[in-house]
Design an enzyme around this catalytic site. Structure first.
Site, PDB file in Angstrom:
ATOM      1  N   SER A  43     -34.206  21.118   3.233  1.00  0.00           N
ATOM      2  CA  SER A  43     -35.242  20.813   3.785  1.00  0.00           C
ATOM      3  C   SER A  43     -35.461  20.209   5.380  1.00  0.00           C
ATOM      4  CB  SER A  43     -36.193  19.955   2.981  1.00  0.00           C
ATOM      5  OG  SER A  43     -37.397  19.549   3.511  1.00  0.00           O
ATOM      6  N   GLY A  44     -36.270  20.986   6.143  1.00  0.00           N
ATOM      7  CA  GLY A  44     -36.025  20.571   7.444  1.00  0.00           C
ATOM      8  C   GLY A  44     -34.817  21.158   8.505  1.00  0.00           C
ATOM      9  N   GLU A 100     -32.471  20.201  -2.529  1.00  0.00           N
ATOM     10  CA  GLU A 100     -32.991  18.885  -2.521  1.00  0.00           C
ATOM     11  C   GLU A 100     -32.392  17.857  -3.210  1.00  0.00           C
ATOM     12  OE1 GLU A 100     -37.616  19.566  -1.074  1.00  0.00           O
ATOM     13  OE2 GLU A 100     -36.964  19.131  -3.117  1.00  0.00           O
ATOM     14  N   ASN A 141     -39.118  16.239   6.561  1.00  0.00           N
ATOM     15  CA  ASN A 141     -39.919  17.386   7.268  1.00  0.00           C
ATOM     16  C   ASN A 141     -41.222  17.293   7.500  1.00  0.00           C
ATOM     17  OD1 ASN A 141     -40.534  19.582   8.774  1.00  0.00           O
ATOM     18  ND2 ASN A 141     -39.579  21.141   7.104  1.00  0.00           N
ATOM     19  N   GLY A 179     -35.525  24.629   0.414  1.00  0.00           N
ATOM     20  CA  GLY A 179     -34.173  24.391   0.536  1.00  0.00           C
ATOM     21  C   GLY A 179     -33.355  23.307  -0.537  1.00  0.00           C
ATOM     22  N   SER A 239     -43.218  20.434   5.724  1.00  0.00           N
ATOM     23  CA  SER A 239     -42.063  21.104   4.736  1.00  0.00           C
ATOM     24  C   SER A 239     -42.957  21.928   3.815  1.00  0.00           C
ATOM     25  CB  SER A 239     -41.506  19.734   4.008  1.00  0.00           C
ATOM     26  OG  SER A 239     -40.793  20.170   2.923  1.00  0.00           O
ATOM     27  N   SER A 240     -42.290  23.069   3.468  1.00  0.00           N
ATOM     28  CA  SER A 240     -42.664  24.157   2.556  1.00  0.00           C
ATOM     29  C   SER A 240     -42.706  23.601   1.341  1.00  0.00           C
ATOM     30  CB  SER A 240     -41.919  25.480   2.980  1.00  0.00           C
ATOM     31  OG  SER A 240     -41.826  25.745   4.216  1.00  0.00           O
ATOM     32  N   THR A 246     -38.290  27.875   7.864  1.00  0.00           N
ATOM     33  CA  THR A 246     -39.627  28.378   8.146  1.00  0.00           C
ATOM     34  C   THR A 246     -39.840  28.952   9.786  1.00  0.00           C
ATOM     35  OG1 THR A 246     -40.457  26.811   6.577  1.00  0.00           O
ATOM     36  CG2 THR A 246     -42.134  28.102   7.794  1.00  0.00           C
TER      37      THR A 246
HETATM   38  N1  LIG Z   1     -35.466  27.114  16.385  1.00  0.00           N
HETATM   39  C1  LIG Z   1     -36.438  25.880  16.411  1.00  0.00           C
HETATM   40  N2  LIG Z   1     -36.373  25.637  17.599  1.00  0.00           N
HETATM   41  C2  LIG Z   1     -37.301  24.296  17.552  1.00  0.00           C
HETATM   42  N3  LIG Z   1     -37.602  23.385  16.734  1.00  0.00           N
HETATM   43  C3  LIG Z   1     -37.506  23.968  15.586  1.00  0.00           C
HETATM   44  C4  LIG Z   1     -36.729  25.070  15.386  1.00  0.00           C
HETATM   45  N4  LIG Z   1     -36.322  25.118  14.056  1.00  0.00           N
HETATM   46  C5  LIG Z   1     -36.719  23.998  13.251  1.00  0.00           C
HETATM   47  N5  LIG Z   1     -37.420  23.337  14.384  1.00  0.00           N
HETATM   48  C6  LIG Z   1     -38.103  22.023  14.104  1.00  0.00           C
HETATM   49  O1  LIG Z   1     -37.754  21.544  12.924  1.00  0.00           O
HETATM   50  C7  LIG Z   1     -38.802  21.312  12.025  1.00  0.00           C
HETATM   51  C8  LIG Z   1     -38.503  21.539  10.566  1.00  0.00           C
HETATM   52  O2  LIG Z   1     -38.483  23.213  10.521  1.00  0.00           O
HETATM   53  P1  LIG Z   1     -38.751  24.090   9.356  1.00  0.00           P
HETATM   54  O3  LIG Z   1     -40.168  23.757   8.868  1.00  0.00           O
HETATM   55  O4  LIG Z   1     -38.554  25.362   9.555  1.00  0.00           O
HETATM   56  O5  LIG Z   1     -37.809  23.483   8.193  1.00  0.00           O
HETATM   57  P2  LIG Z   1     -37.748  24.063   6.855  1.00  0.00           P
HETATM   58  O6  LIG Z   1     -36.175  24.554   6.660  1.00  0.00           O
HETATM   59  O7  LIG Z   1     -38.566  25.152   6.335  1.00  0.00           O
HETATM   60  O8  LIG Z   1     -37.767  22.866   5.731  1.00  0.00           O
HETATM   61  P3  LIG Z   1     -38.480  22.974   4.155  1.00  0.00           P
HETATM   62  O9  LIG Z   1     -37.574  23.333   3.417  1.00  0.00           O
HETATM   63  O10 LIG Z   1     -39.134  21.591   4.167  1.00  0.00           O
HETATM   64  O11 LIG Z   1     -39.516  23.764   4.395  1.00  0.00           O
HETATM   65  C9  LIG Z   1     -39.932  22.174  12.648  1.00  0.00           C
HETATM   66  O12 LIG Z   1     -41.519  21.755  12.215  1.00  0.00           O
HETATM   67  C10 LIG Z   1     -39.556  22.171  14.164  1.00  0.00           C
HETATM   68  O13 LIG Z   1     -40.200  21.072  14.621  1.00  0.00           O
HETATM   69 MG   LIG Z   2     -40.022  25.497   5.224  1.00  0.00          MG
END
Ligand SMILES: Nc1ncnc2c1ncn2[C@@H]1O[C@H](COP(=O)(O)OP(=O)(O)OP(=O)(O)O)[C@@H](O)[C@H]1O
Ligand SMILES: [Mg+2]
Length: 1107
Positions: free
Chosen positions: A110-111, A392, A160, A390, A163-164, A115
């Site tokens: 997560s984070g 957890e 996050n 992801g 977070s999805s 996404t």
């Molecule tokens: N390529 C990137 N460039 C800039 N910031 C990013 C990038 N990827 C992620 N982030 C930052 O990290 C944060 C978390 O990313 P994201 O929501 O994609 O995580 P995730 O892997 O989908 O987590 P979860 O499993 O909780 O959904 C985003 O809100 C963003 O602020």
């Molecule tokens: Mg996500």
């Protein structure tokens, strides 16, 4: 100009190594160091072969611009530095060009940025695939589905901020050209427990906060909501606001996105009504109420909230209220109704809220799918993007984490399978011998969870369905019995003595050794959550709602479709959907993005090595590299390989004419690379050890430097040579110009000298010639003069001779004439008289006279006496004759004229003549009278009977009878009188009566006076002492003054033989009785027209004003 294609490679300008396969030596430290080095240089992407490792930068980097998209578009995977766009491009191109369905698997905790990565992939594909209005709409709808699902399915967690809380798999469908047609989204297990309770520091789903912050007052009022978060029990308050997140503006974005995706207004409205109802459900509170049977029954504390929920959702309030107090259990045609206690009532309320929300979420996904589904039935190519929660590990891990981690376990499994499979396939494809590689296969863990008989999920289901008392503890017991011997299962109560003394493992927990680490699960809630129980009374109450959306969300509430069978448990549902997903993924070509989180603080620039190390371990990235390198670390198609290293061998540099493979063979042999270090595949060269590759790279670098030196040398040589040649050329040009110039100068000098010399010579020649010519001319002139003199002399001589001759001839003629004359005179003397001359003269004269008179006859003027014409005089000597003739002629024609007159006319002309003599040039009135005939008797005395008496009194012949004005002596006024002139008298009579007033014999008239002016006044002066004179002189005025005065004059002359004195003067005296009055004529005004006026000025003066 065509753009020059510059061949680059991943190996150019590398920071660390871009592909971990090339890492040397390969161990955990070097792996992490390489990642860190790259991360510190903003290189967040690194490859392991075709797998992309992405480290979340936690800040926006300028590497996703449209220019970057263009840079990566249609480029080979290893051509540019590692990037998520390279992977997207590779996937899209092999989908479009090789007709291979693709899936992009994004994993990480997560984070870690899954996404964001999935959105980057989608936006890249959208940017490079086809264009056009329809295609753009499809793209827009696909992209805009993200904000809607994120608002309802994402929440802030400690890990996050976005977070999805659900798993998402999206198939994007393309046509044969690679234009997008639509998509299908599948969602996996929304973490619905979050609706009713959130861990500390976390929030509920974004949409609740977005509505309350962003909706207008009016909209909130419609939904019966208040803006204050603290009003709602379901909203965790400690972190209601998230830094850097603007809920209000996100709400607008979501509404806009819903509109673009195709939600109708009433649908949007219904969705928000359901959200509001869920929020308000949390505010319903219960209190215990004792019943007669001694049991506690729950009652709703404040029914206001319930009332509002029912108004909002169209549910009958009493039905819902009852559903919160009673529970009906149906079994074999029997219906038993039991009361709910307060705890059960709260359980029912939360179950309803969770179900409402999770079903709403599934409905949203279905609704979006309806909008984005491809319209055609043609065969589609598919690109799947998997963004699933992801791995957890929390402090308290429950059923949800178990499910999530199970899913990750499965993904790892498929990753291992597919990576190895692909590797193996490539070896087979390339005809290279496959060597077995040792790696950890997590199939054993998957089996622990999903095995149909002994798996944890199967145990849980069994426990849930078992009759009798079922608790989480009984479930744990069962697990302890069945799984105790499993290597990856740990529990205190299990028979396995290994963990009996493990105090870190509480009794109510079990622990699983996941591929990514050990996770301890709290068994509490597993049974409930797996059952996912919603009392039938509640689902039936929902089905009865007068709200089409809510009704549709609870189809099982329809009493007609009552199903006594238990619905599938959450665990089995999830297992099934994961199995479907895996099957789906196995049919596609996988592309991996493995996301790594650099720190726990959501902060940029921090690289926590321990955290990263942990992730690398459980993601098995090192193994991944090892697998990749097990046989051969590096492989590359022959063409780019030859292109890159051809400068290392003389045969291949600069051009290799044969096939690329042969070229590479020659190259490697030449370089002396040991044979065990490489292997020739069908299309690729396989290099066993990265060291060999780096050696090649070093050689290349060295060679490039040499080549650069060579190029530099050649260039310098070329430059100097060119310069020299140029200078030489310049020198030749300058020299030729100078020569030309100096020759020109010399030539000009010679030329001017030649001209000078030439001019001297010419001058000298000319002068010589002139002299000669002058001499010649003088000679000629002299000759001419001499000739002229000679001719002159000759001519004069001749002239003299001729003159002499002519004189002689003339003399002869004169003498001859004299002689002849003499002879003739002598002969004719007898015929001439002495007076012949006179006769001739006279004859001539007569002849002239005759001619004169004959001409005169023809030119005679008219007989009119007033004709002044007279012919001009022809001869001077006739001057006096001519004048005399004119006089005689005039007299004669006057006589002729006079002879025509009668006696009366004669008389008239005599009178006129007389008048002329008397008045011409004396009286101004005269010229006007010339034209008037003298009539005399203007009054017809004899004919008019009025004057009969007057006629009788005058028996003489009347010469004048005319009316005159007699001027009154006293005032100068006029009175009309008849004036009669007879042979002897002058009479004045009254005009009206004809009575004679005065009679004066002509002998008594002494004088007549008048002015010289143009008036008719006249005074008749009488002889003093005569009878008539006693009354005084007459002062009269008449229109015919000239005629009267003339006739008076003539009559007086004929009677008295005396001339009447006529005085013409502008001032004369008139005798009035005794007084003499002066009559004076002055020039007056024309006031009265042309009539003169008479005014008595004083006793002595009478003034007549004549105009
Ligand atoms: N390529 C990137 N460039 C800039 N910031 C990013 C990038 N990827 C992620 N982030 C930052 O990290 C944060 C978390 O990313 P994201 O929501 O994609 O995580 P995730 O892997 O989908 O987590 P979860 O499993 O909780 O959904 C985003 O809100 C963003 O602020
Ligand atoms: Mg996500």
């Amino acid at each position: 100009m065509a753009k020059m294609e510059v061949k680059t490679s991943l190996l150019d300008d590398m920071i660390g190594v871009g592909d971990m396969v090339l890492l040397e030596p390969l161990n955990e430290d070097s792996f992490i160091n390489n990642l860190k080095k790259r991360f510190d240089h903003n290189e967040v992407y690194t490859y392991i072969g075709s797998v992309v490792i992405s480290i979340n930068p936690y800040r926006s980097l300028p590497i996703y611009t449209p220019e970057k998209v263009e840079e990566y578009r249609n480029r080979n995977f290893y051509e540019l530095s590692p990037h998520i766009f390279a992977l997207s491009d590779e996937a899209y191109r092999s989908l479009r060009d090789q007709d291979k369905d693709q899936c992009i698997l994004i994993t990480g905790e997560s984070g870690a940025g899954k996404t964001e990565a999935s959105k980057l992939v989608m936006s890249y594909v959208a940017a490079v695939c086809g264009k056009g209005a329809e295609v753009n709409q499809v793209k827009e709808q696909l992209l805009q589905s993200n904000p809607v699902l994120e608002a309802f399915g994402n929440a802030k967690t400690v890990r996050n901020d976005n977070s999805s809380r659900f798993g998402k798999y999206m198939d994007i469908e393309f046509d044969f050209k690679g234009d997008p047609l639509g998509g299908v989204i599948s969602n996996y297990l929304l973490e619905k427990s979050r609706v009713v309770k959130q861990p500390r520091g976390e929030r509920n789903f974004h949409i609740f906060y977005q509505i309350l912050s962003g909706a207008s007052e009016e909209f909130l009022c419609k939904l019966k909501l208040e803006r204050d978060f603290s009003r709602y029990n379901y909203l965790g308050l400690d972190s209601a606001r998230v830094n850097g997140v603007d809920d209000a503006s996100n709400f607008r974005t979501v509404r806009n996105a819903m509109q673009i995706v195709g939600f109708m207004d009433h649908e949007t409205q219904s969705v928000f009504e359901v959200v509001a109802a869920v929020l308000k459900l949390g505010n319903i509170e219960f209190k215990p109420e004792s019943r007669a049977n001694g049991l506690d029954e729950s009652k709703i504390k404040d029914k206001n909230e319930l009332k509002e929920i029912c108004e909002l959702t169209g549910i009958d309030q009493s039905v819902l209220e009852r559903a919160f107090s009673f529970r009906t259990v149906e079994a074999k045609q029997e219906k038993v109704s039991t009361t709910l206690n307060v705890a059960q009532a709260y359980y029912a309320r939360d179950a309803l809220a969770k179900n409402l929300y999770s079903r709403l979420f599934s409905w949203l996904v279905t609704r979006i799918n309806e909008s984005i589904k491809a319209q055609t039935k043609v065969r589609k190519k598919v690109m799947g993007v998997l963004d699933i929660y992801g791995f957890e590990i929390f402090e308290d891990n429950s059923f949800e984490q178990f499910i999530i981690n199970y899913c990750n376990e499965k993904l790892q499994q498929i990753f291992i399978e597919l990576t190895l499979k692909e590797e193996q396939e490539e070896y087979i494809r390339e005809g290279i011998e496959w060597t077995h590689i040792e790696y950890f296969n997590n199939a054993i863990i998957c089996d622990l969870i999903e095995n149909n008989q002994t798996g944890i999920l199967a145990m849980l289901d069994e426990e849930c369905l078992r009759p009798g008392t079922v608790t989480d503890e009984t479930f744990l017991e069962k697990l302890n019995q069945v799984c105790a011997t499993h290597q990856h299962f740990e529990s205190r109560m299990s028979k396995c003595s290994r963990f009996l003394n493990d105090t870190s493992l509480p009794h109510s927990c079990f622990r699983i050794q996941h591929y990514a680490g050990k996770v301890m699960y709290q068994v509490e809630g597993f049974v409930d959550k797996n059952n996912d129980l919603l009392y039938r009374d509640l689902s039936q109450a929902m089905w009865k709602a007068n709200h089409s959306l809510i009704k549709a969300l609870f189809p099982e509430g329809n009493p007609a479709k009552i199903n006594l069978k238990r619905p599938p448990t959450a665990g089995s549902q999830f297992k099934a959907s994961v199995a479907t997903l895996m099957k789906n993924l196995q049919t596609k070509n996988p592309n991996y993005i493995r996301c790594i989180k650099p720190n726990d603080k959501k902060a940029a620039h921090i690289f926590n090595e321990a955290l990263v190390c942990h992730q690398i371990r459980y993601l098995g990235l090192l193994e991944n590299v090892r697998v990749r390198r097990a046989g051969y670390a590096f492989r590359q198609p022959y063409e780019p390989c030859l292109e890159r290293y051809k400068m290392l061998c003389k045969q291949t540099w600069p051009h290799w004419r044969g096939p690329a493979r042969a070229g590479v063979e020659v190259l490697f042999n030449e370089l002396g690379i040991p044979e065990e270090e490489f292997s020739f595949g069908r299309s690729k060269i396989f290099i066993r050890n990265p060291r060999t590759l780096f050696k090649l790279e070093d050689l290349r670098k060295q060679r490039l430097e040499d080549l650069a030196t060579l190029i530099e040398k050649i260039y310098r040589g070329w430059k100097c040579r060119t310069r020299f040649l140029l200078m030489k050329k310049c020198q030749v040009v300058i020299a030729s110009w100078y020569r030309r110039y100096s020759q020109q100068k010399k030539y000009q000098k010679i030329k001017s000298s030649a001209i000078t010399v030439q001019s001297y010579i010419r001058g000298w020649k000319a002068r010589k010639l002139l002299r000669e010519l002058k001499h010649l001319k003088r000679c000629n002139e002299a000759a001419t003069v001499i000739a002229a003199y000679w001719h002159g002399t000759q001519a004069r001589r001749e002239l003299k001779r001729l003159k002499e001759e002519a004189r002689r001839k003339h003399a002869v003629a004169v003498i001859w004439a004299f002689w002849l004359g003499l002879k003739v005179r002598r002969e004719y003397r007898k015929f001439f008289r002495a007076n012949a001359g006179r006769k001739i003269y006279e004859f001539t004269l007569q002849r002239l006279m005759q001619k004169y008179f004959l001409e005169m006859k023809n030119k005679m003027p008219s007989l009119s006496p007033i004709d002044k014409n007279w012919p001009a005089r022809p001869y001077l000597f006739l001057d006096s004759t001519h004048k005399e003739l004119k006089r005689i002629f005039h007299l004669w024609r006057c006589k002729k004229y006079r002879d025509q007159f009668t006696d009366q006319q004669k008389l008239i002309y005599e009178e006129k003549l007389e008048a002329s003599e008397l008045f011409k040039d004396k009286k101004a009135l005269y010229p006007a009278s010339v034209g008037q005939p003298f009539q005399g008797a203007y009054l017809e005395i004899s004919e008019n009977p009025k004057y009969k008496k007057l006629k009788d009194a005058v028996d003489e012949k009347i010469i004048i009878a005319e009316v005159v004005n007699k001027i009154n002596r006293a005032n100068g006024k006029a009175a009309s009188r008849i004036f009669l002139l007879t042979k002897n008298n002058v009479l004045l009579a009254d005009q009206k009566s004809g009575t004679i007033k005065s009679e004066v014999p002509l002998g008594d008239v002494t004088k007549v006076s008048m002015s010289s002016q143009n008036d008719g006044f006249f005074a008749v002066h009488l002889k003093e002492g005569s009878e008539a004179a006693s009354k005084g002189d007459f002062l009269l005025s008449s229109d015919h003054l000239i005629e009267m005065a003339t006739k008076l004059y003539r009559t007086t002359l004929s009677q008295t033989k005396q001339k009447l004195n006529i005085e013409i003067s502008d001032e004369f005296l008139v005798q009035f009785k005794q007084d003499k009055v002066c009559v004076k004529f002055i020039q007056g005004s024309q006031k009265n027209g042309n009539i003169p006026t008479c005014k008595r000025k004083n006793n002595r003066l009478l003034e007549v004003a004549v105009p």
